[in-house]
Design a protein around this motif. Sequence first.
Motif, PDB file in Angstrom:
ATOM      1  N   LEU A 106     -48.286  20.780 -38.414  1.00 31.39           N
ATOM      2  CA  LEU A 106     -47.078  20.091 -39.102  1.00 31.39           C
ATOM      3  C   LEU A 106     -46.696  20.774 -40.459  1.00 31.39           C
ATOM      4  N   ALA A 107     -47.754  21.519 -41.064  1.00 27.35           N
ATOM      5  CA  ALA A 107     -47.480  21.752 -42.267  1.00 27.35           C
ATOM      6  C   ALA A 107     -47.287  23.529 -42.276  1.00 27.35           C
ATOM      7  N   ASP A 127     -48.155  10.992 -47.435  1.00 33.05           N
ATOM      8  CA  ASP A 127     -48.811  12.356 -47.140  1.00 33.05           C
ATOM      9  C   ASP A 127     -47.792  13.188 -46.506  1.00 33.05           C
ATOM     10  N   ALA A 128     -46.929  12.862 -45.735  1.00 36.89           N
ATOM     11  CA  ALA A 128     -45.790  13.634 -45.318  1.00 36.89           C
ATOM     12  C   ALA A 128     -45.064  14.356 -46.067  1.00 36.89           C
ATOM     13  N   MET A 129     -44.825  13.662 -47.252  1.00 40.88           N
ATOM     14  CA  MET A 129     -43.871  14.211 -48.414  1.00 40.88           C
ATOM     15  C   MET A 129     -44.646  14.903 -49.557  1.00 40.88           C
ATOM     16  N   THR A 130     -46.057  14.962 -49.332  1.00 39.57           N
ATOM     17  CA  THR A 130     -46.759  15.484 -50.325  1.00 39.57           C
ATOM     18  C   THR A 130     -47.201  16.995 -49.897  1.00 39.57           C
ATOM     19  N   VAL A 131     -47.268  17.696 -50.863  1.00 35.74           N
ATOM     20  CA  VAL A 131     -47.556  19.382 -50.526  1.00 35.74           C
ATOM     21  C   VAL A 131     -49.037  19.088 -49.900  1.00 35.74           C
ATOM     22  N   ARG A 184     -39.656  16.774 -56.342  1.00 34.48           N
ATOM     23  CA  ARG A 184     -40.370  15.868 -55.033  1.00 34.48           C
ATOM     24  C   ARG A 184     -39.122  15.728 -54.163  1.00 34.48           C
ATOM     25  N   THR A 185     -38.042  16.236 -54.155  1.00 31.73           N
ATOM     26  CA  THR A 185     -37.217  16.363 -52.860  1.00 31.73           C
ATOM     27  C   THR A 185     -37.658  16.913 -51.683  1.00 31.73           C
ATOM     28  N   PHE A 186     -37.621  16.311 -50.493  1.00 35.81           N
ATOM     29  CA  PHE A 186     -38.212  16.797 -49.184  1.00 35.81           C
ATOM     30  C   PHE A 186     -37.097  16.462 -48.164  1.00 35.81           C
ATOM     31  N   GLY A 187     -37.047  17.340 -46.929  1.00 32.61           N
ATOM     32  CA  GLY A 187     -36.338  17.117 -46.016  1.00 32.61           C
ATOM     33  C   GLY A 187     -36.427  18.303 -45.088  1.00 32.61           C
ATOM     34  N   HIS A 188     -35.095  18.852 -44.718  1.00 32.11           N
ATOM     35  CA  HIS A 188     -35.007  19.927 -43.777  1.00 32.11           C
ATOM     36  C   HIS A 188     -33.639  20.392 -43.426  1.00 32.11           C
ATOM     37  N   PHE A 222     -42.116  17.874 -43.261  1.00 27.72           N
ATOM     38  CA  PHE A 222     -40.880  18.008 -43.988  1.00 27.72           C
ATOM     39  C   PHE A 222     -41.161  19.161 -45.085  1.00 27.72           C
ATOM     40  N   GLU A 223     -40.225  20.000 -45.336  1.00 30.97           N
ATOM     41  CA  GLU A 223     -40.190  20.687 -46.371  1.00 30.97           C
ATOM     42  C   GLU A 223     -39.732  20.089 -47.918  1.00 30.97           C
TER      43      GLU A 223
END
Length: 276
Positions: A82-83, A179-183, A225-229, A207-208
């Motif tokens: 996933l990462a 968790d998904a939006m954390t490095v 903190r912005t995340f997405g793709h 998510f990047e």
Amino acid sequence: MESSSVPSLAATENWPVPTAAAAVVRADGTVAGSHGPTGRRFPLASVTKPLAAYAVLVAYEEGAIDLDEPAGPEGATVRHLLAHTSGLAFDENRVQAAPGTRRIYSNTGFEVLGDLVAKATDIPFADYLHQAVLAPLGMTATTLEGSPAKDAVSTVDDLVRFAAEVQAPRLLDARTVLDAMTVTYPGLTGILPGYGHQRPNDWGLGFEIRGAKSPHWTGTTSSPRTFGHFGQSGTFLWIDPDVRAACVALTDRAFGPWAIEAWTPFTDAVLADLRR
């Protein structure tokens, strides 16, 4: 629907593309504004990955799989896949690094994830994605027509529903989305397709994460903190927790220099509208 609260969305008319549609949705689920044919279906390319990752996380919460179970190359886990740290190459089943040592963006890794969920649930992954994510969110125009890495087709209207869900989760526990939006595996370097080598190249689970990347496809004023793709079909979805809003833009022109030039000032203008 078009709204004056985000007038900058109209700038999509100036993009050098045949067709573009865009919208902004707030964390409370209200659409702040939209522009263009938001009901038109576009190929998402890699914006497919956040949808697929969300389905993988539903499978995890249902107990079908575990984030730390072995998957992919020896020593790798679902979390590594996933990462983008499993070590798998971009588009072939070849190991390029030991798990957890480099951020190697991998379509193959997402195909491994799709196969894993299909085997664990006894449901083809496209069907599982539909049952676990698309149908519950009312994303009736969205289909996965091949690889879970890149072959979904959707509309701005449907992706607005997804972006609202990620900001205020109903299908997943909020801690899982955090968790998904954390490095994940911080500090790893790697290449961000289209934008070159990044130190570090931060990602969460599917998510990047913007972090301190430069150059980047989001705005110069986007929060770290912005995340997405974004996708090679000229598509993107970002969520900025600091402004409590998300933006979706879909086009029918492949990603290239035009997007690098257009997207960052566009996002800065959208953020300026939201912060007013």
